[in-house]
Design an enzyme around this catalytic site. Structure first.
Site, mmCIF file in Angstrom:
data_model
loop_
_atom_site.group_PDB
_atom_site.id
_atom_site.type_symbol
_atom_site.label_atom_id
_atom_site.label_comp_id
_atom_site.label_asym_id
_atom_site.label_seq_id
_atom_site.Cartn_x
_atom_site.Cartn_y
_atom_site.Cartn_z
ATOM 1 N N ILE A 55 41.355 34.119 13.835
ATOM 2 C CA ILE A 55 40.432 33.807 14.934
ATOM 3 C C ILE A 55 40.821 34.561 16.209
ATOM 4 C CG2 ILE A 55 39.694 31.894 16.455
ATOM 5 C CD1 ILE A 55 40.052 30.187 13.738
ATOM 6 N N TYR A 140 52.562 18.511 18.880
ATOM 7 C CA TYR A 140 51.205 18.465 18.332
ATOM 8 C C TYR A 140 50.266 17.687 19.262
ATOM 9 C CZ TYR A 140 47.381 17.543 15.024
ATOM 10 O OH TYR A 140 46.150 17.462 14.420
ATOM 11 N N LYS A 144 47.120 19.267 21.438
ATOM 12 C CA LYS A 144 45.731 18.863 21.173
ATOM 13 C C LYS A 144 45.069 18.381 22.465
ATOM 14 C CE LYS A 144 44.595 19.503 16.863
ATOM 15 N NZ LYS A 144 43.490 20.424 16.583
HETATM 16 N N1 LIG Z 1 43.549 16.087 8.629
HETATM 17 C C1 LIG Z 1 43.709 15.166 9.572
HETATM 18 O O1 LIG Z 1 44.121 14.019 9.312
HETATM 19 C C2 LIG Z 1 43.379 15.491 11.014
HETATM 20 C C3 LIG Z 1 43.377 14.457 11.950
HETATM 21 C C4 LIG Z 1 43.094 14.765 13.273
HETATM 22 C C5 LIG Z 1 42.793 16.053 13.649
HETATM 23 N N2 LIG Z 1 42.802 17.047 12.707
HETATM 24 C C6 LIG Z 1 42.475 18.419 13.114
HETATM 25 O O2 LIG Z 1 41.384 18.865 12.327
HETATM 26 C C7 LIG Z 1 41.502 20.260 12.069
HETATM 27 C C8 LIG Z 1 41.378 20.533 10.575
HETATM 28 O O3 LIG Z 1 42.372 19.802 9.883
HETATM 29 P P1 LIG Z 1 42.650 20.044 8.346
HETATM 30 O O4 LIG Z 1 43.304 18.814 7.820
HETATM 31 O O5 LIG Z 1 41.437 20.567 7.694
HETATM 32 O O6 LIG Z 1 43.743 21.201 8.451
HETATM 33 P P2 LIG Z 1 44.097 22.401 7.461
HETATM 34 O O7 LIG Z 1 45.463 22.835 7.878
HETATM 35 O O8 LIG Z 1 43.853 22.022 6.059
HETATM 36 O O9 LIG Z 1 43.017 23.516 7.856
HETATM 37 C C9 LIG Z 1 43.122 24.364 8.951
HETATM 38 C C10 LIG Z 1 42.467 25.679 8.547
HETATM 39 O O10 LIG Z 1 42.442 26.521 9.689
HETATM 40 C C11 LIG Z 1 42.813 27.829 9.292
HETATM 41 N N3 LIG Z 1 43.380 28.488 10.477
HETATM 42 C C12 LIG Z 1 44.331 28.003 11.313
HETATM 43 N N4 LIG Z 1 44.577 28.898 12.286
HETATM 44 C C13 LIG Z 1 43.776 29.971 12.055
HETATM 45 C C14 LIG Z 1 43.567 31.210 12.716
HETATM 46 N N5 LIG Z 1 44.271 31.562 13.788
HETATM 47 N N6 LIG Z 1 42.641 32.051 12.231
HETATM 48 C C15 LIG Z 1 41.917 31.736 11.120
HETATM 49 N N7 LIG Z 1 42.074 30.580 10.441
HETATM 50 C C16 LIG Z 1 43.004 29.707 10.917
HETATM 51 C C17 LIG Z 1 43.813 27.644 8.171
HETATM 52 O O11 LIG Z 1 43.859 28.793 7.335
HETATM 53 C C18 LIG Z 1 43.237 26.422 7.451
HETATM 54 O O12 LIG Z 1 42.361 26.806 6.422
HETATM 55 C C19 LIG Z 1 42.839 20.706 12.656
HETATM 56 O O13 LIG Z 1 42.601 21.288 13.918
HETATM 57 C C20 LIG Z 1 43.596 19.409 12.832
HETATM 58 O O14 LIG Z 1 44.523 19.476 13.903
HETATM 59 C C21 LIG Z 1 43.071 16.794 11.396
#
Ligand SMILES: NC(=O)c1ccc[n+]([C@@H]2O[C@H](COP(=O)([O-])OP(=O)(O)OC[C@H]3O[C@@H](n4cnc5c(N)ncnc54)[C@H](O)[C@@H]3O)[C@@H](O)[C@H]2O)c1
Length: 331
Positions: A55, A140, A144
């Site tokens: 990104i 973290y 956020k």
């Molecule tokens: N899963 C949870 O319980 C939860 C809870 C609260 C917030 N979140 C937030 O939701 C979002 C998604 O969570 P998730 O569980 O799907 O996480 P995940 O780690 O499975 O997915 C994140 C995706 O983003 C991609 N990514 C990260 N940085 C990148 C970059 N610079 N360029 C291109 N791609 C990039 C990764 O390749 C990955 O596929 C995150 O921001 C996380 O902080 C998740």
């Protein structure tokens, strides 16, 4: 004349949440595209268009023509953030700021940011609304919160920002994670006949993937102006209560006797949240119960029964796959 489908760009849309949300929005008729560096692989169905790209390499032109940008990227848990606080602040604070700037410059109407209830840190058992203080002291949670603030500073009548403070997400995704509280508990109950709790009294909001998808759909459809922080959860529970419900489920549906132990450790996160604002602004009606989530996990069990697969644990993949020289962000 047929109305053109709304265009949605999903950044980080190949991850755990994205692998469910991206096809969901596509099925609902949105014209979507995913951009993802595929840190953990790509488990999207073939029909979902994806560009494998970092990104940070995007430019304003990449955002032109989109109605909505959904930001699901960055470092998605505490262990990753603690492994490299430096990368954490660049990806979770700097990157949303840069994306927000580019999206607004390109004329995108709205940006939806996947924030976290982690920003609330350790609270003392009252139910938190979005206007209560968010005080966390670990990388973290802080990143956020700062990610939200950089985006909200860009919001105006032409560019709306919705920051979803998500509870712990759970349920089956084709890009499975077994490092999330409920998913981990489920795996341990099945494989060890045991649920070990760090502290049974800790409160957590739990968010099922199906409730999450309907909230994002409402956000994409919404005509909200300006900036909004919105809590999202399916329900609040103590970890102990959730473990008892899971033990009952395992007894009834898997014929297993599960023991529960409580290590009574001090946690630095304890919070329960109100979703009244989501209901008011987005007509959000969470429907998933703990039993629904266990049922969802059970019914897909054969797709993630290789519990030790490193792809299910973000920190293992992150430590191994990210090339420190290439990213030059790591400690
Ligand atoms: N899963 C949870 O319980 C939860 C809870 C609260 C917030 N979140 C937030 O939701 C979002 C998604 O969570 P998730 O569980 O799907 O996480 P995940 O780690 O499975 O997915 C994140 C995706 O983003 C991609 N990514 C990260 N940085 C990148 C970059 N610079 N360029 C291109 N791609 C990039 C990764 O390749 C990955 O596929 C995150 O921001 C996380 O902080 C998740």
């Amino acid at each position: 004349m047929k109305k053109e489908a709304e265009k949605v760009l999903i950044l980080g849309g190949a991850g755990y949440i994205g692998a469910v949300l991206s096809p969901y929005l596509m099925e609902k008729g949105y014209d979507i595209k995913v951009i993802d560096a595929c840190w953990f692989g790509n488990y999207l169905p073939e029909e979902v268009p994806i560009e494998k790209k970092d990104i940070l390499d995007l430019e304003i032109a990449d955002f032109e023509g989109y109605d909505t940008v959904i930001f699901l990227a960055g470092l998605s848990n505490d262990p990753m953030a603690e492994f490299s606080p430096r990368a954490n602040f660049i990806y979770n604070t700097g990157m949303p700021a840069y994306v927000g700037f580019m999206a607004r410059e390109a004329g995108v109407k709205r940006l939806v940011f996947a924030s976290s209830c982690s920003v609330y840190g350790y609270t003392h058992n009252s139910t938190f609304t979005e206007s209560d203080p968010a005080v966390s002291n670990y990388p973290y949670g802080v990143s956020k919160l700062q990610g939200e603030q950089t985006l909200l500073a860009l919001a105006d009548e032409n560019f709306s920002v919705i920051c979803f403070r998500q509870g712990t997400v759970c349920g089956y995704s084709p890009r499975m994670r077994l490092d999330l509280a409920i998913n981990t508990m489920f795996k341990n109950a099945l494989s060890l006949n045991e649920i070990q709790l760090s502290n049974a009294k800790i409160w957590r909001p739990v968010l099922g993937l199906s409730d999450l998808c309907s909230a994002y759909e409402s956000a994409v459809k919404s005509s909200l102006n300006g900036g909004h922080i919105i809590n999202l959860s399916s329900f609040n529970t103590t970890i102990g209560e959730l473990a008892r419900e899971l033990a009952t489920y395992m007894q009834v549906f898997h014929g297993k006797n599960i023991s529960i132990s409580d290590n009574k450790l001090q946690d630095y996160r304890n919070y329960k949240v109100s979703t009244e604002k989501a209901a008011e602004l987005l007509d959000y009606k969470p429907a998933q119960t703990a039993m629904d989530i266990f049922q969802d996990l059970s019914s897909h069990l054969n797709r993630f029964a290789d519990f030790d697969n490193e792809h299910y644990y973000n920190i293992r993949m992150f430590q191994k796959r990210i090339n420190p020289e290439q990213v030059h962000l790591m400690n």
